[in-house]
Write a protein that holds these residues in place. Structure first.
Motif: not given
Lengths: 361, 358
Positions: A22, A96, A135-136
């Motif tokens: 990512e 990401g 995603k995080r």
């Protein structure tokens, strides 16, 4: 503010899909810790890194890191102002993972600290949620959020945090506490995995100051207040390594991790070594009952005199900084398998060496 | 008791909230900022019931008696109009408005609504500044001032505000007609506007200091010198500097019998008599007299400290208190309208001259 703080999740809940592919966006990337984080991310295997810096920031140090790591990763600089939602959208595009380091450290004004810590975080989070591909969200918080007032012998991630942080008399503590609450609530609501990392006192080349947990020089002479306390040090390269690891490790989402080194020195050991190896200066040791009493008197007087003296010394502040406690990085080690890259004696030796260099300039 | 509200929850709003807490005749009931988080943080820290992000909603639901406007100056007029129309009195942070036309419009709106207005020139209400006013009014310098000198400095190296301003080419301060000067010099100009009669003529020069140029800054004028002449021949010098040290905030008033020197930072007021001693006595007696005056200032300040009335923003408290009293007792406002207009006009003239010179 009546936020409900979502509780931490248990570890080992992630999909297990590697996040190293990512693009990672790092805010505050030109700062003391930031440049080391960029280096660590590249070393850990991230191939796409976007460094967010302010429009006016001098990026020489960052550019040197980018050049040194160009064989490992494609690293780009993105100039943006986190107070601008449009800039945040642009910065978060195709990212990401977010590693959010930027904060108003050292800011004395509560509104300024809050604006540059919480409002910026809100803008960034909203941009991430709108972008959809994040995603995080990894937030770098601080040990300042702990009260150290709950009587435990070891301060770990379960220790109490400030419920009324404005009473600490420290704008940074207020902003960081509110930032954590905001992130946990907003991420839970949006289903965005979060990680909160709380480094202790990060030291190394570029931050040659002595932690206030050792003592303060406010009154014209260095008052040694730490005594036999352990100091929660985190060498900057170790801290950056832990941040890089937590940003992709499958166990970290929904968890809080303290970042401190092992084998921590006592305050008086640290001060003695500093004087011997870096710079000699006079200091006066203030025993804990006396420093506590002085903080109590200052607090009472500040309140009685309607702020004639600012409430910067008080019992909460004393507990957070000078009450004796041990520190643990057990969770970081056991859940993420973190190994301290630079041993504490070696880290201190490098630190004192940079202090000598800095004072000889 | 007056219901007070604050619009704009930035740094200066903290000082307002702190000082309002010290005043018996007012109670802070609501805060408003278009950024809801900022409104919430101020309400959270000061235990204020109402936190709003919509001004109309706040005015409707709280109906404050007084609204303190602590937003950037570009918004002062529009916010003040809304507040005045809703029936609230307004306390407007400095600078009062963007220009003198806006100032006249704002004051006319207040007149139409039958409400009171004041401007946040709180330095004029510090302990030492009030002593200075009293001394001049008592005839200590021999009637009206003949010459005034106001020095107002700003240390660009030591504040986060300066860092934010220098680092952000889109900072709101840069879009003010007078840039940094407009946001900073009000306190220094207000002192002159109080004692300089009529419509003074202005001769101003300004430049970007070499220190700022070295940082790559080319737009922010941080060195300003102004010579002014009032209607009755009273003259004044104004100095603004970001470079000279000490970074002074001082005011000197010269009369026919003596002069007064106010140091705002040290809160001292020194009188220099026009009487001269003979021969060498002039070299020995005045220093002793000056030492005595400094001692008196020291003990006065200690006395104020012991009385818990020596906060850094105590001038703000006294201005607020006077403003609230003028509302409650229907008396003259602490800062006359003419003085507000004169100060704004002086600033307008300075900025016009600087912009013409550029």
């Amino acid at each position: 503010m009546n936020f409900t703080i979502p509780s931490e999740t248990s570890p080992m809940i992630s999909s297990g899909v590697s996040l190293l592919g990512e693009r990672v966006l790092v805010t505050g990337s030109s700062g003391f810790v930031g440049v080391r984080v960029i280096e660590a991310l590249a070393r850990h295997g991230f191939a796409n890194i976007r460094c967010l810096v302010r429009h006016s920031t001098d990026t020489k140090a960052l550019e040197a890191v980018i050049a040194a790591n160009s064989h490992r990763a494609a690293i780009e600089i993105c100039r943006a102002n986190l107070l601008s939602p449009a800039d945040c959208v642009r910065a978060a595009r195709s990212a990401g993972i977010i590693v959010h380091l930027a904060a108003a450290r050292g800011e004395k004004s509560y509104p300024d600290a809050y604006l540059n810590t919480v409002v910026t975080t809100r803008n960034l989070l909203e941009a991430c949620i709108a972008a959809g591909g994040v995603k995080r969200f990894v937030c770098i918080s601080s040990f300042t959020v702990y009260t150290n007032g709950d009587g435990g012998a070891v301060l770990d991630e379960n220790s109490a945090t400030e419920v009324q942080p404005h009473l600490r008399g420290e704008a940074y503590c207020y902003a960081k506490t509110k930032q954590e609450v905001y992130i946990r609530e907003a991420c839970e609501k949006a289903g965005l995995p979060w990680v909160i990392l709380r480094p202790g006192h990060v030291y190394g080349k570029g931050n040659e100051g002595i932690s206030s947990r050792v003592g303060i020089g406010t009154f014209g002479m260095f008052l040694h207040l730490g005594g036999a306390n352990r100091i929660p040090l985190s060498f900057v390269d170790n801290c950056a390594d832990a941040i890089a690891l937590a940003s992709y490790h499958e166990n970290s989402p929904g968890r809080i991790y303290n970042i401190v080194d092992g084998d921590l020195p006592k305050s008086r050991q640290f001060l003695r070594s500093y004087k011997r190896s870096a710079k000699a200066f006079p200091s006066v040791y203030l025993p804990k009952p006396i420093s506590y009493l002085l903080c109590l008197l200052w607090e009472k007087y500040a309140s009685w005199s309607h702020g004639q003296l600012p409430p910067v010394f008080n019992r909460r502040m004393w507990r957070a900084n000078w009450k004796s406690v041990c520190y643990s990085n057990e969770r970081l080690v056991s859940e993420l398998g973190w190994k301290q890259p630079v041993s504490t004696p070696e880290a201190m030796s490098r630190f004192f060496s940079s202090c000598r260099e800095s004072s000889s300039k | 008791m007056l219901k007070i509200a604050i619009v704009g929850c930035g740094k200066i709003a903290d000082s307002h909230a702190e000082q309002i807490r010290r005043i018996d005749s007012g109670r802070l009931v609501a805060v408003c900022d278009r950024e809801p988080l900022m409104a919430r943080q101020l309400a959270d820290r000061f235990g204020i019931e109402g936190a709003f992000s919509d001004l109309n909603e706040m005015l409707d639901s709280v109906s404050p008696d007084v609204v303190h406007i602590t937003t950037p100056p570009q918004t002062h007029l529009s916010i003040a109009k809304l507040c005045l129309d809703s029936g609230a009195h307004v306390y407007v942070e400095k600078p009062f408005t963007l220009n003198v036309d806006e100032a006249r419009t704002l004051l006319a709106t207040a007149e139409r609504c039958g409400r009171c207005v004041t401007v946040g020139h709180d330095d004029q209400f510090s302990h030492a500044a009030r002593r200075l006013r009293k001394s001049i009014e008592s005839g200590m310098i021999g009637g009206n001032p003949l010459h005034l000198e106001s020095i107002y400095c700003y240390d660009m190296a030591s504040t986060s505000y300066a860092k934010a301003l220098l680092g952000d080419k889109n900072h709101w301060v840069r879009s003010l007609p007078g840039g940094l000067l407009q946001n900073v010099i009000s306190h220094g100009i207000a002192r002159l506007a109080e004692w300089l009669p009529g419509a003074p003529t202005i001769c101003a020069t300004g430049r970007v200091s070499p220190a700022l140029r070295a940082l790559g800054e080319t737009q922010i004028v941080d060195e300003l010198r102004v010579v002014m002449t009032g209607d009755e021949g009273t003259t004044a010098f104004f100095t603004f500097s970001s470079q000279i040290r000490p970074s002074l905030h001082s005011f000197r008033v010269y009369g026919s019998q003596g002069s007064l020197e106010l140091d705002e930072d040290q809160q001292t007021l020194i009188y220099r008599s026009g009487t001269r001693f003979k021969s060498h006595a002039e070299r020995f007696i005045p220093p002793v007299q000056l030492a005595h005056q400094y001692h008196k200032n020291l003990f006065h300040n200690l006395w104020l400290f012991a009385r818990r009335d020596f906060q850094f923003k105590s001038g703000m408290k006294h201005l607020m208190e006077s403003f609230y009293d003028s509302i409650l007792n229907d008396t003259a406002p602490p800062i006359p309208e003419g003085e507000i207009i004169r100060g704004t006009q002086i600033m307008d003239d300075i900025f016009h001259q600087l912009s013409a010179a550029q």
